[in-house]
Write a protein that holds these residues in place. Structure first.
Motif, mmCIF file in Angstrom:
data_model
loop_
_atom_site.group_PDB
_atom_site.id
_atom_site.type_symbol
_atom_site.label_atom_id
_atom_site.label_comp_id
_atom_site.label_asym_id
_atom_site.label_seq_id
_atom_site.Cartn_x
_atom_site.Cartn_y
_atom_site.Cartn_z
ATOM 1 N N LYS A 84 50.065 36.636 30.319
ATOM 2 C CA LYS A 84 51.284 38.200 31.206
ATOM 3 C C LYS A 84 51.922 37.925 31.771
ATOM 4 O O LYS A 84 52.108 38.255 33.236
ATOM 5 N N GLU A 85 53.240 36.662 31.100
ATOM 6 C CA GLU A 85 53.986 36.575 31.734
ATOM 7 C C GLU A 85 54.051 35.752 32.799
ATOM 8 O O GLU A 85 54.805 35.751 33.761
ATOM 9 N N SER A 86 53.012 34.991 33.164
ATOM 10 C CA SER A 86 52.991 33.979 33.784
ATOM 11 C C SER A 86 52.809 34.714 34.818
ATOM 12 O O SER A 86 52.498 34.347 36.170
ATOM 13 N N LYS A 87 51.089 35.803 35.087
ATOM 14 C CA LYS A 87 51.377 36.260 36.071
ATOM 15 C C LYS A 87 50.285 35.794 36.962
ATOM 16 O O LYS A 87 49.135 35.557 36.878
ATOM 17 N N LYS A 88 50.425 35.361 38.814
ATOM 18 C CA LYS A 88 49.156 34.336 39.593
ATOM 19 C C LYS A 88 48.323 35.116 40.033
ATOM 20 O O LYS A 88 48.160 36.284 40.149
ATOM 21 N N ASP A 103 35.680 37.054 44.440
ATOM 22 C CA ASP A 103 36.333 37.337 44.220
ATOM 23 C C ASP A 103 37.986 36.809 43.813
ATOM 24 O O ASP A 103 38.392 36.002 44.626
ATOM 25 N N ALA A 104 38.862 37.995 43.512
ATOM 26 C CA ALA A 104 39.626 37.182 42.832
ATOM 27 C C ALA A 104 41.106 38.495 42.101
ATOM 28 O O ALA A 104 40.347 40.027 43.040
ATOM 29 N N LEU A 105 42.108 38.492 43.179
ATOM 30 C CA LEU A 105 42.794 39.097 42.707
ATOM 31 C C LEU A 105 44.287 38.559 42.026
ATOM 32 O O LEU A 105 44.772 37.230 42.547
ATOM 33 N N PRO A 112 41.267 43.248 45.552
ATOM 34 C CA PRO A 112 40.562 42.507 44.193
ATOM 35 C C PRO A 112 39.243 42.937 43.793
ATOM 36 O O PRO A 112 38.559 43.447 43.993
ATOM 37 N N VAL A 113 39.017 42.053 42.788
ATOM 38 C CA VAL A 113 38.115 42.287 42.037
ATOM 39 C C VAL A 113 36.637 41.305 42.365
ATOM 40 O O VAL A 113 37.256 40.599 43.263
ATOM 41 N N HIS A 114 35.477 41.810 42.492
ATOM 42 C CA HIS A 114 34.267 41.267 42.925
ATOM 43 C C HIS A 114 32.851 40.915 42.371
ATOM 44 O O HIS A 114 32.228 41.983 41.408
ATOM 45 N N LEU A 115 32.222 40.199 42.917
ATOM 46 C CA LEU A 115 31.276 40.150 41.558
ATOM 47 C C LEU A 115 30.101 38.904 43.175
ATOM 48 O O LEU A 115 30.598 38.165 43.461
ATOM 49 N N GLU A 116 29.536 39.351 42.396
ATOM 50 C CA GLU A 116 27.640 38.352 43.684
ATOM 51 C C GLU A 116 26.822 37.716 43.000
ATOM 52 O O GLU A 116 26.577 38.654 41.514
ATOM 53 N N ILE A 117 26.965 36.189 43.119
ATOM 54 C CA ILE A 117 26.216 35.677 41.799
ATOM 55 C C ILE A 117 24.888 34.980 42.109
ATOM 56 O O ILE A 117 25.605 34.698 43.290
ATOM 57 N N ASN A 118 23.527 35.560 42.115
ATOM 58 C CA ASN A 118 23.017 34.066 42.664
ATOM 59 C C ASN A 118 22.657 33.242 41.575
ATOM 60 O O ASN A 118 22.275 33.025 40.838
ATOM 61 N N VAL A 119 23.049 32.178 42.996
ATOM 62 C CA VAL A 119 23.190 30.795 42.396
ATOM 63 C C VAL A 119 22.109 30.041 41.383
ATOM 64 O O VAL A 119 21.503 29.183 40.535
ATOM 65 N N GLY A 120 20.740 30.695 42.008
ATOM 66 C CA GLY A 120 19.475 29.720 41.890
ATOM 67 C C GLY A 120 18.408 30.685 40.027
ATOM 68 O O GLY A 120 18.391 30.110 39.515
#
Length: 305
Positions: A84-88, A103-105, A112-120
């Protein structure tokens, strides 16, 4: 059976041979491995990735994972996508209770896009040296990351371009709407006048009567033509004057246009309900009205009212 993507993620983990302090480290590194398995290149991690200018940096050189888990309960990674043309892309993970918030931006985006992960749900009970035994349901975790994070980052531009029609399609649709509108809209008999952006409604040339009262909506009322029977009356209209204007009708009621609708005012033959008591009285008519009122009072008195 594990998917090809989860096999690639486990291969990245084994190749990096990271040291985990706790279960949060395991899930956070699985997030990082998912980005590498998707073709991203790590350009910053640890304290440098928390810098305010980390996403805007032009550096695209790949770096190692040193100090990636140096911060307590938070992780940061900066990636470049060569396809993607080295898009950060800036990825931050925050530990809140038993969950890892991801969260990823992407550079240039506002939300940003968001996700909650239950670690256990994704760490194994056995903490041995075998990395595969340290994770549980890795395939499910990888699929969640792919659908909620990676695919949204990668498909945002594709989704926007697919929902916006091309210029040729837009012009063709607009031309079709204009053609349909021209085919259905009737041609006005009297074109509207335009003056400095103001549209004046047309003046209907014909008069109206009480049978068809008033001009249509959006039209000025007719001017003049006092003999047309229009319902629009001014204070100097001749029809207010007895003996001038339309011929009398309905038993001599003055000022009523010929052919006008007439609803009886009251029961016929009952004193006090004659139609002519509602017109402007002359001297003789005024005397008649007074006599009629005296008769009504005398009748009421005789009946005890």
């Amino acid at each position: 059976m594990a998917s090809d993507k989860s096999v690639s993620v486990m291969a990245v983990i084994r190749a990096a041979r990271p040291s985990f302090r706790n279960n949060n480290d395991k899930v956070a590194f699985a997030v990082h491995a998912s980005f590498l398995a998707s073709g991203h290149v790590l350009t910053a991690t640890g304290p440098p990735a928390f810098s305010d200018t980390a996403l805007a940096s032009t550096a695209t050189d790949e770096v190692g994972i040193d100090h990636w888990n140096e911060m307590d309960d938070e992780y940061a990674f900066v990636y470049a996508n060569p396809e993607k043309e080295s898009k950060k892309v800036l990825v931050k993970c925050l530990v809140i209770n038993d969950k890892l918030i991801v969260d990823a931006l992407a550079n240039g985006e506002q939300k940003p896009v968001h996700l909650e992960i239950n670690v256990g749900d994704y760490v194994g009970e056995n903490g041995g040296s075998n990395y595969s035994s340290q994770f549980n349901n890795l395939d499910k975790l990888v699929k969640s990351l792919d659908s909620e994070i990676l695919s949204k980052l990668d498909g945002s531009q594709k989704a926007s371009s697919s929902t916006n029609p091309t210029s040729s399609e837009t012009s063709e649709r607009s031309r079709t709407v204009i053609i349909d509108s021209d085919a259905r809209a009737p041609e006005p008999s009297d074109p509207q006048r335009h003056h400095q952006g103001i549209v004046y409604p047309p003046v209907n040339p014909g008069g109206f009567s009480d049978l068809y009262p008033g001009p249509g909506a959006g039209m000025y009322p007719p001017r003049g033509d006092f003999g047309s029977g229009s319902m629009l009356l001014g204070p100097n209209d001749p029809r207010w004057i007895r003996g001038v204007g339309e011929p009398d009708s309905f038993g001599g009621l003055p000022g009523v246009p010929q052919g006008a609708r007439y609803d009886p005012i009251g029961p016929p033959g009952v004193p006090g309900f004659e139609p002519n008591r509602f017109v402007r009285p002359t001297d003789s008519a005024f005397e008649d009205v007074c006599m009629t009122l005296d008769k009504i009072r005398s009748i009421d008195s005789s009946h005890g009212f």
